[in-house]
Design an enzyme around this catalytic site. Structure first.
Site, PDB file in Angstrom:
ATOM      1  N   ASP A  69      75.332  28.932  86.925  1.00 58.61           N
ATOM      2  CA  ASP A  69      76.703  30.207  87.248  1.00 58.61           C
ATOM      3  C   ASP A  69      78.095  29.507  86.706  1.00 58.61           C
ATOM      4  O   ASP A  69      78.752  30.586  86.944  1.00 58.61           O
ATOM      5  CB  ASP A  69      76.597  30.553  89.186  1.00 58.61           C
ATOM      6  CG  ASP A  69      75.687  31.271  89.144  1.00 58.61           C
ATOM      7  OD1 ASP A  69      74.873  32.025  87.866  1.00 58.61           O
ATOM      8  OD2 ASP A  69      75.014  31.432  89.909  1.00 58.61           O
ATOM      9  N   HIS A  77      75.266  37.764  95.621  1.00 60.98           N
ATOM     10  CA  HIS A  77      76.532  38.653  95.335  1.00 60.98           C
ATOM     11  C   HIS A  77      76.974  39.554  95.279  1.00 60.98           C
ATOM     12  O   HIS A  77      78.286  39.700  95.581  1.00 60.98           O
ATOM     13  CB  HIS A  77      75.737  38.470  93.146  1.00 60.98           C
ATOM     14  CG  HIS A  77      76.577  37.256  92.695  1.00 60.98           C
ATOM     15  ND1 HIS A  77      77.766  36.277  92.030  1.00 60.98           N
ATOM     16  CD2 HIS A  77      75.415  36.047  92.635  1.00 60.98           C
ATOM     17  CE1 HIS A  77      77.207  35.549  91.299  1.00 60.98           C
ATOM     18  NE2 HIS A  77      75.910  35.329  91.492  1.00 60.98           N
ATOM     19  N   HIS A 119      73.907  54.508  40.216  1.00 64.34           N
ATOM     20  CA  HIS A 119      74.258  53.231  40.944  1.00 64.34           C
ATOM     21  C   HIS A 119      73.195  52.371  39.721  1.00 64.34           C
ATOM     22  O   HIS A 119      73.478  50.916  38.977  1.00 64.34           O
ATOM     23  CB  HIS A 119      72.599  53.107  41.976  1.00 64.34           C
ATOM     24  CG  HIS A 119      73.146  53.215  42.843  1.00 64.34           C
ATOM     25  ND1 HIS A 119      73.884  54.890  43.707  1.00 64.34           N
ATOM     26  CD2 HIS A 119      73.023  52.567  44.156  1.00 64.34           C
ATOM     27  CE1 HIS A 119      74.008  54.192  44.985  1.00 64.34           C
ATOM     28  NE2 HIS A 119      74.249  53.088  45.873  1.00 64.34           N
ATOM     29  N   GLU A 162      67.712  39.141  84.870  1.00 64.43           N
ATOM     30  CA  GLU A 162      68.897  38.402  83.625  1.00 64.43           C
ATOM     31  C   GLU A 162      67.869  36.898  84.733  1.00 64.43           C
ATOM     32  O   GLU A 162      69.455  36.326  83.596  1.00 64.43           O
ATOM     33  CB  GLU A 162      69.743  39.083  85.389  1.00 64.43           C
ATOM     34  CG  GLU A 162      71.414  37.921  85.014  1.00 64.43           C
ATOM     35  CD  GLU A 162      72.714  38.355  86.190  1.00 64.43           C
ATOM     36  OE1 GLU A 162      73.569  38.662  85.321  1.00 64.43           O
ATOM     37  OE2 GLU A 162      72.005  38.204  87.046  1.00 64.43           O
ATOM     38  N   HIS A 163      68.020  36.386  84.980  1.00 60.83           N
ATOM     39  CA  HIS A 163      67.927  34.613  86.163  1.00 60.83           C
ATOM     40  C   HIS A 163      65.630  35.140  85.901  1.00 60.83           C
ATOM     41  O   HIS A 163      66.019  35.751  86.741  1.00 60.83           O
ATOM     42  CB  HIS A 163      68.358  34.038  86.769  1.00 60.83           C
ATOM     43  CG  HIS A 163      70.359  34.470  87.049  1.00 60.83           C
ATOM     44  ND1 HIS A 163      70.649  35.622  87.782  1.00 60.83           N
ATOM     45  CD2 HIS A 163      70.978  33.667  86.503  1.00 60.83           C
ATOM     46  CE1 HIS A 163      72.131  35.068  87.165  1.00 60.83           C
ATOM     47  NE2 HIS A 163      72.340  34.345  87.235  1.00 60.83           N
ATOM     48  N   GLN A 173      71.593  34.419  95.216  1.00 56.42           N
ATOM     49  CA  GLN A 173      72.224  34.974  93.543  1.00 56.42           C
ATOM     50  C   GLN A 173      71.865  36.811  94.766  1.00 56.42           C
ATOM     51  O   GLN A 173      73.231  37.799  93.895  1.00 56.42           O
ATOM     52  CB  GLN A 173      70.163  34.911  92.512  1.00 56.42           C
ATOM     53  CG  GLN A 173      70.705  33.922  92.091  1.00 56.42           C
ATOM     54  CD  GLN A 173      71.617  33.853  91.203  1.00 56.42           C
ATOM     55  OE1 GLN A 173      72.377  34.945  90.605  1.00 56.42           O
ATOM     56  NE2 GLN A 173      72.395  32.029  91.005  1.00 56.42           N
TER      57      GLN A 173
END
Length: 413
Positions: free
Chosen positions: A343, A251, A402, A313-314, A248
């Site tokens: 992924d 990235h 109404h 995120e993960h 990770q």
């Protein structure tokens, strides 16, 4: 990677939890770009595309279907097969995930919900150092399963692999622009790129901040910025843990990789393995040097509390810890649930919330591309049955119109 414990670790968790503030510093500069494209259309978009996206003066912004088809034919057979298999798995998961309409009848009322696809979406596929064809699959396939009619893809400097994947998915509109300028074009439309109802997809901090800027005018999925990974383990395999951390971290230099444990011995082993695995991987090395951290908790409860506070995120956890995870974009359970599986090819989406947004939502799904719309069909007896309730509530709120809208009907029922 830095290794911390005690109060220092708790303080670091709080700083990480507040990481969403980073986007605010970028907004003034990006707002100028967004407004420029909003006012200037293609002229402004092309100026930025030529400056930052590698578009030449005589090059069109749209990639032709012929170019995409040629890219697909040029891919090696094993890669084409891998793309097809990954697409099948993602599509199957989306089909399982797709919500259903329903209708129930009750005492003169037919009530239900309809599932309506959005009319148009824009899918952002990052360019840069890696050809992220997987992101193209993850954004387009759920839109297709949802039934979205107009899908527009933007990606700066698209690689042959990305263009080939687009051809495989029969993408009709693909534009070789990126950054804040592409987000603005999708949100507001230009002469070349039609305005969309929603923008989805990950990007760097600039793309993410631009999505935030346009979000009052065009729907977005969420802030999907630089990658984040947290692993919580007291007795895992050091090599497995370190491999996911480095995977990770590679990235983006701004990626966040955190290992949380109660075991100092495991912490040291993971630190050694991560250093070894990242050697020669410049992006991973920089990311781990800047943001990588190993947190030594005083107890399992504290470790899980830190993980939920970070809302990554993960996250990877042991099976027995799964019930205690409240905040995460996607959860990976056990030694062999490599985060890289998510992924690419296991099926669930890899476009996930970052910057703490996993506190209130999960990852991209078919649900992001549809509207759940309620449907009501009342007969005269059905309305008459609940009329007293409606009229009393309307009168109590002082809404005479109404109340009258019911009275005039029931008088003829």
């Amino acid at each position: 990677m830095r290794m911390v414990a005690g109060r220092e670790a708790s303080a670091l968790v709080e700083r990480i939890a507040g990481r969403g503030a980073q986007f605010a510093t970028l907004e003034p500069r990006l707002r100028r770009i967004v407004n420029d494209v909003r006012r200037g259309g293609d002229r402004a978009l092309r100026r930025y595309a030529e400056k930052w996206d590698g578009v030449s003066e005589d090059q069109g912004l749209e990639v032709s279907r012929e170019e995409m088809s040629a890219a697909w034919k040029g891919l090696a057979a094993p890669l084409r097969a891998a793309l097809k298999e990954a697409a099948r798995n993602i599509r199957q998961f989306c089909l399982w995930q797709r919500p259903q309409g329903w209708k129930r009848s009750c005492k003169g009322m037919s009530l239900g919900q309809a599932i309506l696809p959005l009319e148009s979406v824009g899918c952002y596929v990052p360019g840069g150092r890696y050809p992220l064809m997987s992101t193209l699959l993850m954004t387009i396939i759920p839109a297709q399963v949802a039934g979205v009619e107009n899908i527009r893809v933007v990606s700066p400097r698209p690689s042959p692999e990305v263009l080939g994947a687009a051809a495989m998915l029969e993408v009709a509109e693909f534009y070789c622009v990126g950054g804040a300028q592409a987000i603005a074009a999708l949100a507001y439309g230009t002469e070349s790129i039609g305005r969309v109802d929603k923008i989805v997809g990950p990007g760097n901090a600039y793309v993410t901040a631009a999505k935030k800027i346009v979000s009052f005018d065009c729907a977005i999925d969420f802030l999907a910025g630089p990658t984040e990974a947290v692993i919580v383990s007291d007795s895992g395999t050091p090599e497995f843990i370190a491999a996911d951390i480095v995977a990770q971290a590679e990235h983006d230099a701004e990626a966040l990789a955190v290992f949380i444990t109660t075991s100092p011995e495991l912490a040291r082993a993971v630190c050694r393995c991560a250093g070894r695995f990242a050697e020669g991987n410049g992006t991973a090395e920089e990311s781990l040097r800047k943001s990588g951290a190993i947190l030594i908790a005083g107890s399992r409860e504290q470790a899980l509390e830190w993980a939920n506070r970070i809302a990554p995120e993960h996250i990877t956890v042991a099976p027995e810890d799964l019930p205690f995870i409240r905040n995460a974009g996607s959860i990976f359970v056990g030694d062999y649930s490599a985060q890289a599986a998510g992924d690419y090819a296991s099926g669930p989406n890899h476009v996930l919330p970052t910057a703490g947004q996993a506190r209130f939502r999960g990852g991209l799904s078919v649900l992001d591309f549809v509207k759940v719309v309620t449907v009501q069909n009342l007969s005269a007896p059905g309305l008459k049955r609940i009329a007293p309730v409606i009229q009393r509530l309307a009168a109590a709120e002082g809404l005479q119109g109404h109340e009258n809208s019911i009275r005039v009907r029931c008088g003829n029922a």
